[in-house]
Design a protein around this motif. Structure first.
Motif, PDB file in Angstrom:
ATOM      1  N   GLU A  22      20.198   0.909  29.101  1.00 37.30           N
ATOM      2  CA  GLU A  22      19.352   1.103  27.913  1.00 37.30           C
ATOM      3  C   GLU A  22      17.946   1.574  28.253  1.00 37.30           C
ATOM      4  N   PHE A  39      17.518   4.124  30.099  1.00 30.63           N
ATOM      5  CA  PHE A  39      17.688   5.585  30.237  1.00 30.63           C
ATOM      6  C   PHE A  39      18.052   6.258  28.917  1.00 30.63           C
ATOM      7  N   VAL A  40      18.729   5.503  28.045  1.00 30.07           N
ATOM      8  CA  VAL A  40      19.244   6.067  26.788  1.00 30.07           C
ATOM      9  C   VAL A  40      19.165   5.009  25.690  1.00 30.07           C
ATOM     10  N   ASP A  41      19.378   5.450  24.447  1.00 29.55           N
ATOM     11  CA  ASP A  41      19.423   4.486  23.346  1.00 29.55           C
ATOM     12  C   ASP A  41      20.766   3.732  23.381  1.00 29.55           C
ATOM     13  N   GLY A  99      23.839   5.904  23.305  1.00 27.54           N
ATOM     14  CA  GLY A  99      23.983   6.598  24.583  1.00 27.54           C
ATOM     15  C   GLY A  99      24.532   5.675  25.650  1.00 27.54           C
ATOM     16  N   ALA A 100      24.050   4.440  25.689  1.00 27.25           N
ATOM     17  CA  ALA A 100      24.529   3.454  26.675  1.00 27.25           C
ATOM     18  C   ALA A 100      26.009   3.160  26.454  1.00 27.25           C
ATOM     19  N   LEU A 126      27.927   6.107  27.837  1.00 23.63           N
ATOM     20  CA  LEU A 126      27.960   6.101  29.302  1.00 23.63           C
ATOM     21  C   LEU A 126      28.884   5.003  29.832  1.00 23.63           C
ATOM     22  N   ILE A 178      26.053  14.218  33.850  1.00 22.19           N
ATOM     23  CA  ILE A 178      24.985  13.520  33.128  1.00 22.19           C
ATOM     24  C   ILE A 178      23.670  13.999  33.741  1.00 22.19           C
ATOM     25  N   VAL A 225      19.537  13.847  34.089  1.00 22.23           N
ATOM     26  CA  VAL A 225      18.386  12.943  33.928  1.00 22.23           C
ATOM     27  C   VAL A 225      17.099  13.741  34.088  1.00 22.23           C
ATOM     28  N   HIS A 238      14.849   9.614  31.567  1.00 24.15           N
ATOM     29  CA  HIS A 238      15.737   9.583  30.407  1.00 24.15           C
ATOM     30  C   HIS A 238      16.927  10.510  30.626  1.00 24.15           C
ATOM     31  N   VAL A 239      18.072  10.112  30.103  1.00 24.09           N
ATOM     32  CA  VAL A 239      19.238  10.989  30.107  1.00 24.09           C
ATOM     33  C   VAL A 239      18.992  12.044  29.039  1.00 24.09           C
ATOM     34  N   SER A 240      19.018  13.310  29.441  1.00 26.22           N
ATOM     35  CA  SER A 240      18.764  14.371  28.456  1.00 26.22           C
ATOM     36  C   SER A 240      20.039  15.069  28.025  1.00 26.22           C
TER      37      SER A 240
END
Length: 192
Positions: A8, A10-12, A15-16, A19, A173, A175, A185-187
Motif C-alpha cells: 500500500e 506503492f499503490v492504492d 492496486g495492492a 498486485l 510492473i 515503478v 509509486h507503481v505507475s
C-alpha cells in the motif's frame, strides 16, 4: 529484521489487491524502473505475500533484497579477482537455482547473459518468478530484455526472441519516483 514496505505504500488499495492477485496467480513478473526508483523495494513487498511453504531461490549480484520469508535460498555472484577463485556469474547461479527445486526464482536485476537462463526458467514451469530490469517504462523493459537476449544469442531470430519473452513474462510492473513527492509509486501494471 529487514524492513519491507507494505504494498500500500506503492499503490492504492485496489492496486495492492491487483498486485497480490498477480502474485497469488503465480504470474511471472518483471519489475521495471529507473535507478533508485524502488524496484528492489517493490519486489520485497511482493515477496512478502508469498506463502511461507513455498521455496524461494534468490539470485543476486550482491545481496540487497530484504526478504522476510521462512524458506529462502540465497545465491550471490562472485566477481573475478586477480588471484582469487573462479568467478561465478548470475547466469551460472540461475542455472544452479533450477536444480534446487524452487517454487519461485527471483533474479535481482537482469543486465546480461543471465536473461537467457531466466527466460528459460520462466518458460519451464517455474511460474511466479520475479526479476527487475532497468527501464523507462513497461514497453522499454521488454525492448531492453529483447536486446539482452539478442546480445546473449545473436543467432536467434528477433521473432523467436519476442515469442519466447511473450510466453515467459506475464506482467511488467513499472515503478517511478514522483518529483516533489515522497516515496516511490507503481505507475503501470501491464499484461504482456
Amino acid at each position: 529484521a529487514p524492513h519491507v514496505r507494505p504494498l500500500e505504500s506503492f499503490v492504492d488499495v485496489d492496486g495492492a489487491t491487483l498486485l497480490r492477485s498477480v502474485i497469488d496467480q503465480r504470474c511471472n513478473v518483471v519489475v521495471s524502473g529507473a535507478t533508485s526508483s524502488g524496484k528492489t523495494s517493490l519486489v520485497a513487498a511482493l515477496l512478502a505475500g508469498v506463502a511461507h511453504t513455498e521455496r524461494l531461490v534468490v539470485v543476486e549480484d550482491t545481496t540487497e533484497l530484504p526478504i522476510e520469508h521462512g524458506h529462502v535460498v540465497r545465491l550471490e555472484a562472485r566477481p573475478a579477482l586477480a588471484d582469487g577463485p573462479t568467478p561465478i556469474t548470475v547466469a551460472d547461479l540461475v542455472r544452479t537455482a533450477l536444480r534446487l527445486r524452487p517454487d519461485r526464482i527471483v533474479v535481482g536485476e537482469v543486465r546480461g547473459d543471465e536473461v537467457l537462463a531466466l527466460v528459460q526458467a520462466m518458460n519451464t514451469g517455474h511460474d511466479g518468478s520475479l526479476s527487475t530490469c532497468h527501464a523507462n517504462g513497461p514497453l522499454d523493459a521488454l525492448l531492453r530484455l529483447e536486446t539482452l537476449v539478442l546480445q546473449a544469442s545473436p543467432t536467434w531470430p528477433l521473432a523467436a526472441i519476442r515469442h519466447q519473452l511473450a510466453r515467459s513474462i506475464d506482467v511488467v510492473i513499472h515503478v517511478d519516483r514522483v518529483p516533489g513527492e515522497p516515496g516511490r509509486h507503481v505507475s503501470a501494471v501491464c499484461e504482456v
